[in-house]
Design a protein around this motif. Sequence first.
Motif, PDB file in Angstrom:
ATOM      1  N   MET A   1     -56.358  17.666 -68.850  1.00 30.96           N
ATOM      2  CA  MET A   1     -55.657  17.379 -67.611  1.00 30.96           C
ATOM      3  C   MET A   1     -54.196  17.804 -67.752  1.00 30.96           C
ATOM      4  SD  MET A   1     -55.137  13.793 -65.546  1.00 30.96           S
ATOM      5  CE  MET A   1     -56.885  13.542 -65.458  1.00 30.96           C
ATOM      6  N   GLN A   2     -53.669  18.345 -66.694  1.00 33.44           N
ATOM      7  CA  GLN A   2     -52.288  18.848 -66.697  1.00 33.44           C
ATOM      8  C   GLN A   2     -51.284  17.699 -66.634  1.00 33.44           C
ATOM      9  OE1 GLN A   2     -51.536  21.508 -63.457  1.00 33.44           O
ATOM     10  NE2 GLN A   2     -49.343  21.425 -63.712  1.00 33.44           N
ATOM     11  N   ASP A   3     -50.205  17.833 -67.410  1.00 30.49           N
ATOM     12  CA  ASP A   3     -49.113  16.863 -67.326  1.00 30.49           C
ATOM     13  C   ASP A   3     -48.435  16.985 -65.970  1.00 30.49           C
ATOM     14  OD1 ASP A   3     -49.608  16.087 -69.900  1.00 30.49           O
ATOM     15  OD2 ASP A   3     -47.654  16.692 -70.689  1.00 30.49           O
ATOM     16  N   ARG A   4     -48.131  15.868 -65.362  1.00 31.00           N
ATOM     17  CA  ARG A   4     -47.360  15.842 -64.114  1.00 31.00           C
ATOM     18  C   ARG A   4     -45.881  15.931 -64.457  1.00 31.00           C
ATOM     19  NH1 ARG A   4     -49.834  18.016 -60.877  1.00 31.00           N
ATOM     20  NH2 ARG A   4     -51.711  18.063 -62.078  1.00 31.00           N
ATOM     21  N   ARG A   5     -45.140  16.643 -63.628  1.00 31.39           N
ATOM     22  CA  ARG A   5     -43.686  16.752 -63.752  1.00 31.39           C
ATOM     23  C   ARG A   5     -43.069  16.200 -62.475  1.00 31.39           C
ATOM     24  NH1 ARG A   5     -41.983  22.116 -63.730  1.00 31.39           N
ATOM     25  NH2 ARG A   5     -43.666  22.428 -62.269  1.00 31.39           N
ATOM     26  N   LEU A   6     -41.811  15.879 -62.509  1.00 31.33           N
ATOM     27  CA  LEU A   6     -41.152  15.321 -61.334  1.00 31.33           C
ATOM     28  C   LEU A   6     -41.315  16.243 -60.126  1.00 31.33           C
ATOM     29  CD1 LEU A   6     -39.430  13.095 -60.067  1.00 31.33           C
ATOM     30  CD2 LEU A   6     -37.398  14.330 -60.864  1.00 31.33           C
ATOM     31  N   GLN A   7     -41.234  17.547 -60.339  1.00 32.37           N
ATOM     32  CA  GLN A   7     -41.346  18.509 -59.235  1.00 32.37           C
ATOM     33  C   GLN A   7     -42.688  18.382 -58.509  1.00 32.37           C
ATOM     34  OE1 GLN A   7     -40.371  19.162 -62.331  1.00 32.37           O
ATOM     35  NE2 GLN A   7     -38.236  19.750 -62.044  1.00 32.37           N
ATOM     36  N   ASP A   8     -43.724  17.914 -59.203  1.00 33.93           N
ATOM     37  CA  ASP A   8     -45.041  17.750 -58.579  1.00 33.93           C
ATOM     38  C   ASP A   8     -45.034  16.699 -57.461  1.00 33.93           C
ATOM     39  OD1 ASP A   8     -46.109  19.592 -60.397  1.00 33.93           O
ATOM     40  OD2 ASP A   8     -46.697  18.004 -61.800  1.00 33.93           O
ATOM     41  N   PHE A   9     -44.117  15.750 -57.549  1.00 33.13           N
ATOM     42  CA  PHE A   9     -44.083  14.649 -56.599  1.00 33.13           C
ATOM     43  C   PHE A   9     -43.169  14.912 -55.397  1.00 33.13           C
ATOM     44  CE2 PHE A   9     -45.173  12.879 -60.709  1.00 33.13           C
ATOM     45  CZ  PHE A   9     -46.299  12.121 -60.405  1.00 33.13           C
ATOM     46  N   LEU A  10     -42.273  15.886 -55.526  1.00 31.52           N
ATOM     47  CA  LEU A  10     -41.297  16.134 -54.453  1.00 31.52           C
ATOM     48  C   LEU A  10     -42.021  16.456 -53.156  1.00 31.52           C
ATOM     49  CD1 LEU A  10     -38.611  18.270 -56.315  1.00 31.52           C
ATOM     50  CD2 LEU A  10     -38.630  15.793 -55.900  1.00 31.52           C
ATOM     51  N   GLY A  11     -41.521  15.894 -52.065  1.00 25.74           N
ATOM     52  CA  GLY A  11     -42.127  16.088 -50.756  1.00 25.74           C
ATOM     53  C   GLY A  11     -42.557  14.762 -50.153  1.00 25.74           C
ATOM     54  N   ARG A  12     -43.404  14.851 -49.144  1.00 26.06           N
ATOM     55  CA  ARG A  12     -43.829  13.664 -48.383  1.00 26.06           C
ATOM     56  C   ARG A  12     -45.315  13.384 -48.612  1.00 26.06           C
ATOM     57  NH1 ARG A  12     -43.342  15.635 -43.146  1.00 26.06           N
ATOM     58  NH2 ARG A  12     -43.955  13.598 -42.371  1.00 26.06           N
ATOM     59  N   TRP A  13     -45.632  12.108 -48.720  1.00 22.95           N
ATOM     60  CA  TRP A  13     -46.984  11.653 -49.015  1.00 22.95           C
ATOM     61  C   TRP A  13     -47.380  10.526 -48.068  1.00 22.95           C
ATOM     62  CZ3 TRP A  13     -49.518  13.646 -53.430  1.00 22.95           C
ATOM     63  CH2 TRP A  13     -48.725  14.431 -54.263  1.00 22.95           C
ATOM     64  N   GLN A  14     -48.632  10.490 -47.699  1.00 22.95           N
ATOM     65  CA  GLN A  14     -49.175   9.342 -46.973  1.00 22.95           C
ATOM     66  C   GLN A  14     -49.533   8.278 -48.013  1.00 22.95           C
ATOM     67  OE1 GLN A  14     -53.039   9.928 -45.195  1.00 22.95           O
ATOM     68  NE2 GLN A  14     -52.748   8.217 -43.807  1.00 22.95           N
ATOM     69  N   ILE A  15     -49.256   7.022 -47.665  1.00 20.92           N
ATOM     70  CA  ILE A  15     -49.555   5.903 -48.566  1.00 20.92           C
ATOM     71  C   ILE A  15     -50.510   4.933 -47.869  1.00 20.92           C
ATOM     72  CG2 ILE A  15     -48.659   3.893 -49.753  1.00 20.92           C
ATOM     73  CD1 ILE A  15     -46.002   5.090 -49.839  1.00 20.92           C
ATOM     74  N   ARG A  16     -51.473   4.467 -48.643  1.00 15.88           N
ATOM     75  CA  ARG A  16     -52.323   3.347 -48.219  1.00 15.88           C
ATOM     76  C   ARG A  16     -52.403   2.407 -49.409  1.00 15.88           C
ATOM     77  NH1 ARG A  16     -56.137   6.807 -44.712  1.00 15.88           N
ATOM     78  NH2 ARG A  16     -55.063   6.481 -42.747  1.00 15.88           N
ATOM     79  N   ARG A  17     -51.990   1.163 -49.194  1.00 16.38           N
ATOM     80  CA  ARG A  17     -51.970   0.186 -50.285  1.00 16.38           C
ATOM     81  C   ARG A  17     -52.780  -1.042 -49.873  1.00 16.38           C
ATOM     82  NH1 ARG A  17     -46.498  -0.499 -51.065  1.00 16.38           N
ATOM     83  NH2 ARG A  17     -46.636   1.190 -52.586  1.00 16.38           N
ATOM     84  N   GLY A  18     -53.655  -1.454 -50.737  1.00 19.83           N
ATOM     85  CA  GLY A  18     -54.377  -2.711 -50.553  1.00 19.83           C
ATOM     86  C   GLY A  18     -53.891  -3.714 -51.580  1.00 19.83           C
ATOM     87  N   ILE A  19     -53.707  -4.952 -51.145  1.00 18.53           N
ATOM     88  CA  ILE A  19     -53.214  -6.017 -52.014  1.00 18.53           C
ATOM     89  C   ILE A  19     -54.225  -7.156 -51.950  1.00 18.53           C
ATOM     90  CG2 ILE A  19     -51.330  -7.635 -52.463  1.00 18.53           C
ATOM     91  CD1 ILE A  19     -49.601  -5.628 -50.688  1.00 18.53           C
ATOM     92  N   VAL A  20     -54.710  -7.587 -53.107  1.00 12.04           N
ATOM     93  CA  VAL A  20     -55.656  -8.696 -53.171  1.00 12.04           C
ATOM     94  C   VAL A  20     -55.080  -9.751 -54.108  1.00 12.04           C
ATOM     95  CG1 VAL A  20     -57.996  -9.422 -53.721  1.00 12.04           C
ATOM     96  CG2 VAL A  20     -57.604  -7.120 -52.801  1.00 12.04           C
ATOM     97  N   HIS A  21     -54.744 -10.908 -53.533  1.00 14.08           N
ATOM     98  CA  HIS A  21     -54.213 -12.021 -54.320  1.00 14.08           C
ATOM     99  C   HIS A  21     -55.361 -12.766 -54.985  1.00 14.08           C
ATOM    100  CE1 HIS A  21     -50.061 -11.744 -52.827  1.00 14.08           C
ATOM    101  NE2 HIS A  21     -50.643 -11.237 -51.759  1.00 14.08           N
ATOM    102  N   ASP A  22     -55.077 -13.407 -56.101  1.00 13.44           N
ATOM    103  CA  ASP A  22     -56.109 -14.144 -56.817  1.00 13.44           C
ATOM    104  C   ASP A  22     -56.739 -15.252 -55.979  1.00 13.44           C
ATOM    105  OD1 ASP A  22     -55.751 -12.491 -58.954  1.00 13.44           O
ATOM    106  OD2 ASP A  22     -54.947 -14.023 -60.302  1.00 13.44           O
ATOM    107  N   ASP A  23     -56.024 -15.757 -54.983  1.00 14.10           N
ATOM    108  CA  ASP A  23     -56.596 -16.801 -54.122  1.00 14.10           C
ATOM    109  C   ASP A  23     -57.471 -16.221 -53.011  1.00 14.10           C
ATOM    110  OD1 ASP A  23     -54.848 -15.765 -52.220  1.00 14.10           O
ATOM    111  OD2 ASP A  23     -53.630 -17.589 -52.061  1.00 14.10           O
ATOM    112  N   GLY A  24     -57.647 -14.877 -53.011  1.00 17.75           N
ATOM    113  CA  GLY A  24     -58.517 -14.234 -52.026  1.00 17.75           C
ATOM    114  C   GLY A  24     -57.800 -13.684 -50.804  1.00 17.75           C
ATOM    115  N   THR A  25     -56.538 -14.060 -50.598  1.00 23.07           N
ATOM    116  CA  THR A  25     -55.819 -13.512 -49.443  1.00 23.07           C
ATOM    117  C   THR A  25     -55.533 -12.032 -49.687  1.00 23.07           C
ATOM    118  OG1 THR A  25     -53.679 -14.200 -50.335  1.00 23.07           O
ATOM    119  CG2 THR A  25     -54.759 -15.713 -48.798  1.00 23.07           C
TER     120      THR A  25
END
Length: 138
Positions: free
Chosen positions: A1-25
């Motif tokens: 697998m290729q090493d990622r460099r900072l230049q690989d991340f430059l630009g705009r990205w869509q984000i989707r984040r899911g958060i699951v708390h231990d209490d189920g919320t």
Amino acid sequence: MQDRRLQDFLGRWQIRRGIVHDDGTRGQFEGEAAWRAEGRDALYLETGRLSLGAQGAFQAERRYLWSSELTVFFEDGRLFHVVPPQGGETAHWCPPDQYDGSYDFSHWPHWQVVWRVSGPRKSYVSTTRYSPLAGSTP
């Protein structure tokens, strides 16, 4: 697998984040992340809508500084963590809670980071998926 460099991340990205708390919320975040070069480093800006159960949805944002060596700092200059260039494990101790992260670049340019947070104040798993936005250059 290729090493990622900072230049690989430059630009705009869509984000989707899911958060699951231990209490189920559950929570979710949907928005955009942008890495903008600043000299040899980059400013990371994340903006979007965060929904946290009964609290409803609200605008949220966060900023980090990423160094050219993939070291991530909070806005105030404190060390957050180091991103493994090939993906893998990282960690951050934020007394009294422990943050254990795992980067997965195996489907680049679609990638994710999972944080498992445990401690007396916080206890949850956060999974963030990144996809390049049309017209961006990751």
